[in-house]
Design a protein around this motif. Structure first.
Motif, PDB file in Angstrom:
ATOM      1  N   PRO A 133       0.807  -1.227   0.000  1.00 40.68           N
ATOM      2  CA  PRO A 133       0.000   0.000   0.000  1.00 40.68           C
ATOM      3  C   PRO A 133       0.837   1.273   0.000  1.00 40.68           C
ATOM      4  O   PRO A 133       0.390   2.305  -0.507  1.00 40.68           O
ATOM      5  N   SER A 134       2.040   1.230   0.552  1.00 38.44           N
ATOM      6  CA  SER A 134       2.890   2.430   0.638  1.00 38.44           C
ATOM      7  C   SER A 134       3.798   2.603  -0.569  1.00 38.44           C
ATOM      8  O   SER A 134       3.879   3.683  -1.145  1.00 38.44           O
ATOM      9  N   ILE A 135       4.491   1.521  -0.963  1.00 36.00           N
ATOM     10  CA  ILE A 135       5.519   1.675  -2.007  1.00 36.00           C
ATOM     11  C   ILE A 135       5.363   0.681  -3.150  1.00 36.00           C
ATOM     12  O   ILE A 135       6.189   0.668  -4.065  1.00 36.00           O
ATOM     13  N   GLY A 136       4.316  -0.117  -3.130  1.00 37.43           N
ATOM     14  CA  GLY A 136       4.165  -1.153  -4.147  1.00 37.43           C
ATOM     15  C   GLY A 136       4.173  -0.638  -5.569  1.00 37.43           C
ATOM     16  O   GLY A 136       4.788  -1.237  -6.451  1.00 37.43           O
ATOM     17  N   LYS A 137       3.530   0.521  -5.812  1.00 37.74           N
ATOM     18  CA  LYS A 137       3.417   1.047  -7.181  1.00 37.74           C
ATOM     19  C   LYS A 137       4.561   1.966  -7.559  1.00 37.74           C
ATOM     20  O   LYS A 137       4.645   2.424  -8.700  1.00 37.74           O
ATOM     21  N   LEU A 138       5.457   2.234  -6.612  1.00 36.15           N
ATOM     22  CA  LEU A 138       6.599   3.112  -6.914  1.00 36.15           C
ATOM     23  C   LEU A 138       7.644   2.372  -7.739  1.00 36.15           C
ATOM     24  O   LEU A 138       7.893   1.184  -7.507  1.00 36.15           O
ATOM     25  N   PRO A 139       8.283   3.064  -8.695  1.00 37.68           N
ATOM     26  CA  PRO A 139       9.434   2.456  -9.361  1.00 37.68           C
ATOM     27  C   PRO A 139      10.463   2.079  -8.307  1.00 37.68           C
ATOM     28  O   PRO A 139      10.717   2.852  -7.378  1.00 37.68           O
ATOM     29  N   ILE A 140      11.045   0.911  -8.414  1.00 38.58           N
ATOM     30  CA  ILE A 140      11.931   0.448  -7.345  1.00 38.58           C
ATOM     31  C   ILE A 140      13.112   1.378  -7.150  1.00 38.58           C
ATOM     32  O   ILE A 140      13.622   1.517  -6.043  1.00 38.58           O
ATOM     33  N   LYS A 141      13.541   2.054  -8.221  1.00 38.00           N
ATOM     34  CA  LYS A 141      14.670   2.987  -8.096  1.00 38.00           C
ATOM     35  C   LYS A 141      14.310   4.228  -7.292  1.00 38.00           C
ATOM     36  O   LYS A 141      15.198   4.930  -6.803  1.00 38.00           O
ATOM     37  N   SER A 142      13.034   4.534  -7.165  1.00 40.90           N
ATOM     38  CA  SER A 142      12.642   5.750  -6.464  1.00 40.90           C
ATOM     39  C   SER A 142      12.343   5.515  -4.984  1.00 40.90           C
ATOM     40  O   SER A 142      12.069   6.457  -4.246  1.00 40.90           O
ATOM     41  N   VAL A 143      12.396   4.251  -4.542  1.00 42.91           N
ATOM     42  CA  VAL A 143      12.142   3.952  -3.130  1.00 42.91           C
ATOM     43  C   VAL A 143      13.378   4.328  -2.318  1.00 42.91           C
ATOM     44  O   VAL A 143      14.505   3.974  -2.679  1.00 42.91           O
ATOM     45  N   GLU A 144      13.172   5.038  -1.225  1.00 39.19           N
ATOM     46  CA  GLU A 144      14.284   5.510  -0.402  1.00 39.19           C
ATOM     47  C   GLU A 144      14.227   4.897   0.995  1.00 39.19           C
ATOM     48  O   GLU A 144      13.219   4.306   1.401  1.00 39.19           O
ATOM     49  N   SER A 145      15.319   5.079   1.731  1.00 31.78           N
ATOM     50  CA  SER A 145      15.408   4.527   3.085  1.00 31.78           C
ATOM     51  C   SER A 145      14.278   5.036   3.971  1.00 31.78           C
ATOM     52  O   SER A 145      13.748   4.303   4.810  1.00 31.78           O
ATOM     53  N   ALA A 146      13.898   6.304   3.786  1.00 30.46           N
ATOM     54  CA  ALA A 146      12.831   6.885   4.601  1.00 30.46           C
ATOM     55  C   ALA A 146      11.515   6.137   4.414  1.00 30.46           C
ATOM     56  O   ALA A 146      10.746   5.974   5.375  1.00 30.46           O
ATOM     57  N   HIS A 147      11.248   5.661   3.202  1.00 29.03           N
ATOM     58  CA  HIS A 147      10.030   4.893   2.958  1.00 29.03           C
ATOM     59  C   HIS A 147      10.013   3.632   3.824  1.00 29.03           C
ATOM     60  O   HIS A 147       9.012   3.313   4.470  1.00 29.03           O
ATOM     61  N   ILE A 148      11.131   2.911   3.810  1.00 26.56           N
ATOM     62  CA  ILE A 148      11.218   1.656   4.554  1.00 26.56           C
ATOM     63  C   ILE A 148      11.145   1.912   6.056  1.00 26.56           C
ATOM     64  O   ILE A 148      10.482   1.177   6.797  1.00 26.56           O
ATOM     65  N   LEU A 149      11.804   2.972   6.499  1.00 26.52           N
ATOM     66  CA  LEU A 149      11.807   3.302   7.921  1.00 26.52           C
ATOM     67  C   LEU A 149      10.384   3.570   8.424  1.00 26.52           C
ATOM     68  O   LEU A 149       9.982   3.080   9.486  1.00 26.52           O
ATOM     69  N   VAL A 150       9.621   4.344   7.668  1.00 30.79           N
ATOM     70  CA  VAL A 150       8.243   4.655   8.057  1.00 30.79           C
ATOM     71  C   VAL A 150       7.415   3.372   8.153  1.00 30.79           C
ATOM     72  O   VAL A 150       6.639   3.183   9.094  1.00 30.79           O
ATOM     73  N   ILE A 151       7.589   2.473   7.202  1.00 30.56           N
ATOM     74  CA  ILE A 151       6.818   1.227   7.178  1.00 30.56           C
ATOM     75  C   ILE A 151       7.122   0.379   8.409  1.00 30.56           C
ATOM     76  O   ILE A 151       6.214  -0.068   9.116  1.00 30.56           O
ATOM     77  N   VAL A 152       8.415   0.140   8.684  1.00 30.97           N
ATOM     78  CA  VAL A 152       8.763  -0.764   9.788  1.00 30.97           C
ATOM     79  C   VAL A 152       8.449  -0.141  11.155  1.00 30.97           C
ATOM     80  O   VAL A 152       8.064  -0.844  12.093  1.00 30.97           O
ATOM     81  N   GLN A 153       8.591   1.174  11.264  1.00 32.09           N
ATOM     82  CA  GLN A 153       8.242   1.822  12.539  1.00 32.09           C
ATOM     83  C   GLN A 153       6.739   1.748  12.785  1.00 32.09           C
ATOM     84  O   GLN A 153       6.300   1.584  13.930  1.00 32.09           O
ATOM     85  N   LYS A 154       5.959   1.848  11.725  1.00 35.92           N
ATOM     86  CA  LYS A 154       4.507   1.748  11.857  1.00 35.92           C
ATOM     87  C   LYS A 154       4.114   0.344  12.314  1.00 35.92           C
ATOM     88  O   LYS A 154       3.242   0.178  13.173  1.00 35.92           O
ATOM     89  N   ILE A 155       4.761  -0.669  11.757  1.00 35.37           N
ATOM     90  CA  ILE A 155       4.485  -2.050  12.167  1.00 35.37           C
ATOM     91  C   ILE A 155       4.859  -2.246  13.632  1.00 35.37           C
ATOM     92  O   ILE A 155       4.116  -2.844  14.412  1.00 35.37           O
ATOM     93  N   GLU A 156       6.011  -1.717  14.004  1.00 37.31           N
ATOM     94  CA  GLU A 156       6.500  -1.874  15.378  1.00 37.31           C
ATOM     95  C   GLU A 156       5.517  -1.264  16.383  1.00 37.31           C
ATOM     96  O   GLU A 156       5.270  -1.826  17.451  1.00 37.31           O
ATOM     97  N   LYS A 157       4.928  -0.132  16.025  1.00 38.95           N
ATOM     98  CA  LYS A 157       4.037   0.570  16.954  1.00 38.95           C
ATOM     99  C   LYS A 157       2.610   0.022  16.921  1.00 38.95           C
ATOM    100  O   LYS A 157       1.964  -0.124  17.945  1.00 38.95           O
ATOM    101  N   GLN A 158       2.112  -0.262  15.735  1.00 36.57           N
ATOM    102  CA  GLN A 158       0.705  -0.641  15.597  1.00 36.57           C
ATOM    103  C   GLN A 158       0.444  -2.109  15.838  1.00 36.57           C
ATOM    104  O   GLN A 158      -0.625  -2.487  16.251  1.00 36.57           O
TER     105      GLN A 158
END
Length: 408
Positions: A133-158
């Motif tokens: 839902p967050s980065i699936g449709k993004l070109p893989i070259k445009s995905v950045e560390s911040a994207h991954i950080l937001v995803i894993v922190q959200k999982i950790e908290k929720q």
């Protein structure tokens, strides 16, 4: 004289092509059909070339001037605007195909033969739930560390499931980070990404304390054998045989439940478990003690000689439920004290205490050898030594049970 919007809009077509100049190489071409196109005339290395900017009024006069200026900058660098536009088009098309989600599916397809079906399903469910839902449709070259950080922190908290009251799931967060990293590394080696953006966030999630499966220590086995004997008076015989075989072979619950009769060579006292049912996806050989053989021969009179050795009593062509053995352990009064998986820990502890070689125990537990040289050496599987150890373990359990029965 520069063009105006009114002039561009009101110019009527004639039998010949008309060219309305705006200056600096930009002009509006009006065809007899009435079609109007913006074009830009330029020279590189003394050769005149025409670059088509686009249709009017889709591209307005002011927009055409901006695009003309962009093209002029490229010309100054010796670059043809048409070539650059074609390159960008190819890049955009490439990126639309090579999204993170597309690469994830490709990575799963390439590696699924190494995984159990449950592990593959775990990856797919969590990527679909948390990542796509967050980065699936993004070109893989445009995905950045911040994207991954937001995803894993959200999982950790929720957490995984709010309805079950879970406050957070660092274990799932770490797995998701691990899977994302593997997908990016796959993209790198297939030349569709330049680096792994999951790597810089190493340490962002606190690794949870490992909780091992509950298991019994050696001195506790006598109490368990007493409870097992008591349970035999009211429990289903097939479930009791499953419990005893798990204790004797210390394989995983699923490896035993899903076993079929074709895997057993009773003549040579060998059980060959195929790789697709093993956690590490490698075939595993289990030498069978005399006690295990006796139980299997008895079991074969109930459920053999074809199909599952422990068929489900309620559903045809399926195996015993994965909860059956643990439920029996609960009935015996050992809930939270041991699980079906815990027999492995018990056997490992006792065998190590009695100074059986570590590599023989680990091989029998089907634990992966990380050292590639040692792994190659261990490929022989130490079968004769393991057979000796498995018979010793069965005799050790018999001795404990005999003492319990004498006392009772």
């Amino acid at each position: 004289m520069k063009l105006s919007d009114a002039k561009c809009r009101n110019i009527k077509p004639t039998e010949k092509i008309q060219k309305l100049t705006d200056g600096a190489g930009l002009y509006l071409e009006v065809k007899p059909s009435g079609a109007k196109k913006w074009r830009y005339r330029y020279r590189i290395a003394g050769k005149e070339t025409i670059f088509t900017i686009g249709d009017y009024p889709t591209i307005s006069l002011s927009e055409a001037r901006v695009k003309r200026q962009e093209a002029t900058e490229l010309v100054k660098e010796g670059k043809h605007p048409t070539t650059i536009r074609q390159s960008r088009k190819v890049k955009n098309e490439w990126e639309s195909v090579n999204t993170f989600q597309a690469l994830a599916h490709e990575w799963i397809e390439k590696n699924k033969s190494k995984w159990s079906e449950n592990y593959k399903r775990q990856i797919e469910i969590n990527l679909r739930r948390y990542v796509f839902p967050s980065i699936g449709k993004l070109p893989i070259k445009s995905v950045e560390s911040a994207h991954i950080l937001v995803i894993v922190q959200k999982i950790e908290k929720q957490g995984v499931d709010k309805r079950k009251g879970k406050k957070g799931s660092p274990s799932i967060a770490l797995l998701v980070k691990q899977w994302c990293g593997a997908i990016f590394r796959y993209a790198v080696v297939t030349l569709r990404a330049e680096y792994d953006p999951a790597a810089p966030i190493q340490g962002a999630i606190t690794r949870p304390r490992v909780r091992h499966h509950p298991h019994l220590e050696g001195p506790e086995l006598s109490g368990f054998m007493r409870a097992l004997n008591a349970y035999e008076e009211r429990g289903m015989r097939q479930t009791i045989i499953a419990l005893r075989l798990l204790l004797l072979t210390f394989v995983r619950n699923g490896e035993l439940r899903l076993a079929i009769w074709d895997e057993f060579d009773l003549e040579n006292a060998i059980w060959r478990i195929p790789g697709e049912r093993m956690k590490m996806r490698e075939p595993h050989v289990v030498p069978l003690s005399k006690q295990a053989m006796q139980l299997l021969r008895e079991l074969k009179t109930f459920t053999g000689p074809f199909g599952f050795i422990f068929p489900n009593r309620s559903t045809a062509n399926t195996a015993m439920s994965n909860t059956t053995i643990n439920r029996a352990i609960e009935y015996m009064g050992y809930k939270a004290r041991i699980t079906s998986h815990g027999f492995r820990g018990t056997a490992s502890t006792v065998l190590h205490e009695h100074e059986w070689p570590h590599e023989i125990i680990e091989r029998q537990l089907a634990h992966a050898e990380r050292n590639s040289v040692v792994k190659a050496y261990n490929h022989a599987q130490h079968l004769s030594k393991r057979r000796e150890m498995m018979q010793w373990w069965a005799d050790y359990l018999d001795e404990i049970e005999s003492k319990v029965l004498e006392v009772d």
